[in-house]
Design a protein around this motif. Structure first.
Motif, PDB file in Angstrom:
ATOM      1  N   HIS A  30      -3.353  -4.763   5.389  1.00 32.00           N
ATOM      2  CA  HIS A  30      -2.046  -4.336   4.914  1.00 32.00           C
ATOM      3  C   HIS A  30      -2.002  -2.817   4.944  1.00 32.00           C
ATOM      4  CE1 HIS A  30      -1.036  -8.406   3.405  1.00 32.00           C
ATOM      5  NE2 HIS A  30      -2.344  -8.492   3.343  1.00 32.00           N
ATOM      6  N   PHE A  31      -1.055  -2.287   5.697  1.00 34.44           N
ATOM      7  CA  PHE A  31      -0.971  -0.853   5.936  1.00 34.44           C
ATOM      8  C   PHE A  31       0.103  -0.192   5.087  1.00 34.44           C
ATOM      9  CE2 PHE A  31      -3.546   0.023   9.771  1.00 34.44           C
ATOM     10  CZ  PHE A  31      -3.896  -1.267  10.117  1.00 34.44           C
ATOM     11  N   GLY A  32      -0.163   1.063   4.695  1.00 32.53           N
ATOM     12  CA  GLY A  32       0.877   1.897   4.126  1.00 32.53           C
ATOM     13  C   GLY A  32       1.727   2.497   5.237  1.00 32.53           C
ATOM     14  N   ASP A  33       2.734   3.264   4.846  1.00 31.34           N
ATOM     15  CA  ASP A  33       3.624   3.875   5.833  1.00 31.34           C
ATOM     16  C   ASP A  33       3.138   5.231   6.316  1.00 31.34           C
ATOM     17  OD1 ASP A  33       6.746   2.454   4.635  1.00 31.34           O
ATOM     18  OD2 ASP A  33       5.442   1.876   6.310  1.00 31.34           O
ATOM     19  N   GLY A  34       1.978   5.632   5.864  1.00 34.83           N
ATOM     20  CA  GLY A  34       1.323   6.780   6.458  1.00 34.83           C
ATOM     21  C   GLY A  34       1.691   8.123   5.868  1.00 34.83           C
ATOM     22  N   THR A  35       0.825   9.096   6.153  1.00 36.11           N
ATOM     23  CA  THR A  35       1.086  10.506   5.881  1.00 36.11           C
ATOM     24  C   THR A  35       1.098  11.230   7.218  1.00 36.11           C
ATOM     25  OG1 THR A  35       0.059  10.550   3.693  1.00 36.11           O
ATOM     26  CG2 THR A  35       0.171  12.641   4.891  1.00 36.11           C
ATOM     27  N   ARG A  36       2.185  11.912   7.480  1.00 38.07           N
ATOM     28  CA  ARG A  36       2.240  12.720   8.703  1.00 38.07           C
ATOM     29  C   ARG A  36       1.601  14.070   8.399  1.00 38.07           C
ATOM     30  NH1 ARG A  36       4.509  12.368  13.304  1.00 38.07           N
ATOM     31  NH2 ARG A  36       5.894  10.674  12.680  1.00 38.07           N
ATOM     32  N   PHE A  70     -11.093  -1.186   2.036  1.00 33.27           N
ATOM     33  CA  PHE A  70     -10.139  -0.118   2.305  1.00 33.27           C
ATOM     34  C   PHE A  70     -10.486   0.565   3.614  1.00 33.27           C
ATOM     35  CE2 PHE A  70      -9.025  -1.120  -1.838  1.00 33.27           C
ATOM     36  CZ  PHE A  70     -10.109  -0.986  -2.693  1.00 33.27           C
ATOM     37  N   TYR A  71      -9.437   1.025   4.283  1.00 32.07           N
ATOM     38  CA  TYR A  71      -9.599   1.581   5.615  1.00 32.07           C
ATOM     39  C   TYR A  71      -8.690   2.796   5.792  1.00 32.07           C
ATOM     40  CZ  TYR A  71     -10.858  -3.376   6.087  1.00 32.07           C
ATOM     41  OH  TYR A  71     -11.384  -4.631   5.892  1.00 32.07           O
ATOM     42  N   CYS A  99      -3.462   4.361   5.668  1.00 36.85           N
ATOM     43  CA  CYS A  99      -4.409   3.671   4.806  1.00 36.85           C
ATOM     44  C   CYS A  99      -4.113   2.175   4.900  1.00 36.85           C
ATOM     45  CB  CYS A  99      -4.212   4.172   3.381  1.00 36.85           C
ATOM     46  SG  CYS A  99      -5.142   3.298   2.119  1.00 36.85           S
ATOM     47  N   ALA A 100      -5.143   1.363   4.826  1.00 42.50           N
ATOM     48  CA  ALA A 100      -4.964  -0.087   4.842  1.00 42.50           C
ATOM     49  C   ALA A 100      -5.936  -0.723   3.858  1.00 42.50           C
ATOM     50  CB  ALA A 100      -5.182  -0.655   6.245  1.00 42.50           C
ATOM     51  N   VAL A 160       0.862  -1.175   0.000  1.00 39.25           N
ATOM     52  CA  VAL A 160       0.000   0.000   0.000  1.00 39.25           C
ATOM     53  C   VAL A 160       0.899   1.226   0.000  1.00 39.25           C
ATOM     54  CG1 VAL A 160      -1.712   1.271   1.341  1.00 39.25           C
ATOM     55  CG2 VAL A 160      -1.812  -1.234   1.250  1.00 39.25           C
ATOM     56  N   THR A 161       0.660   2.152  -0.920  1.00 36.94           N
ATOM     57  CA  THR A 161       1.492   3.353  -0.970  1.00 36.94           C
ATOM     58  C   THR A 161       0.653   4.582  -0.641  1.00 36.94           C
ATOM     59  OG1 THR A 161       1.115   3.558  -3.353  1.00 36.94           O
ATOM     60  CG2 THR A 161       3.092   2.407  -2.658  1.00 36.94           C
TER      61      THR A 161
END
Lengths: 115, 110
Positions: free
Chosen positions: A105-111, A32-33, A92-93, A4-5
């Motif tokens: 499955h999770f992305g590395d996030g947006t801060r 999607f989450y 996001c997952a 996930v990007t």
């Protein structure tokens, strides 16, 4: 391995401004989450989405929040009028099936930093 | 109210030893319980899932137990390595969404 990007990795926005966080889930996933994690706190569920509809949302996900799948690959979270307390990591997952017993499955996030 | 509690925020252990993490929950009746690993600045990564009718699940050096009577899961990392240093999150499935504990940060000393 598919992943996930999320973009951008870091977003700085003035309070009151609109922000859109973007995610590309794993291509054959259907569920999607969005989750958020305030610094030093636990990961919290915001919303789940399937078949172009919100399946479930938490109390955090108020009228200022919206989600959209504008095309076959992207999944977005919009915050209409940001507040200082919206500052957090947003993850996001996705999962292949929305039945119990499925890993997400999770992305590395947006801060997101609200000034 | 529903609550998920993970034992002590931090666990420091010597390389080669076994780390044991605890996850206790109240006012949930999860059919499944999951464990994730989270590195600083990264998203959670799925490790293991255990069903309510399974007592134990293993994957390489990881072992999870699930006791629905005690409302508790134990997560073990055997023969720990410095690369195992991370925060480990317990997550309960609740109507297809995940509810997470606050996590336990494990530091493995060489």
């Amino acid at each position: 391995e598919p992943e996930v990007t999320q973009t951008p990795s870091h977003q700085v926005t003035q309070m009151g401004q609109e922000v859109i966080l973007r995610c590309v889930p794993i291509s054959n996933h259907l569920y999607f989450y969005w989750y958020r994690q305030i610094l030093g706190q636990k990961v919290e569920f915001l919303v789940s989405f399937y078949n172009n509809e919100i399946s479930e949302k938490s109390e955090i996900f108020d009228d200022q929040f919206s989600v959209e799948r504008p095309d076959g690959s992207n999944f977005t979270l919009k915050i209409r009028s940001t507040k200082l307390e919206d500052s957090a990591m947003y993850f996001c997952a996705s999962s292949s099936q929305n039945r119990v017993g499925q890993p997400q499955h999770f992305g590395d996030g947006t801060r997101l930093s609200i000034l | 109210s529903q609550k998920i509690e993970q034992n002590s925020e931090a666990l420091n252990i010597q390389e080669g030893k076994t780390a044991t993490l605890t996850c206790n929950y109240t006012n949930y009746s999860p059919a499944y319980l999951q464990w994730y690993r989270q590195d600083p600045g990264r998203g959670p990564v799925f490790l293991l899932l255990i069903r309510e009718n399974e007592k134990e699940k293993r994957k390489e050096r990881l072992k999870v137990t699930f006791d629905t009577t005690l409302k508790q899961s134990l997560f073990h990392i055997t023969a720990s390595q410095p690369a195992d240093s991370a925060t480990y999150l317990c997550a309960l499935e609740d109507d297809y969404k995940l509810s997470f504990g606050a996590g336990t940060t494990v530091t493995v000393r060489a």
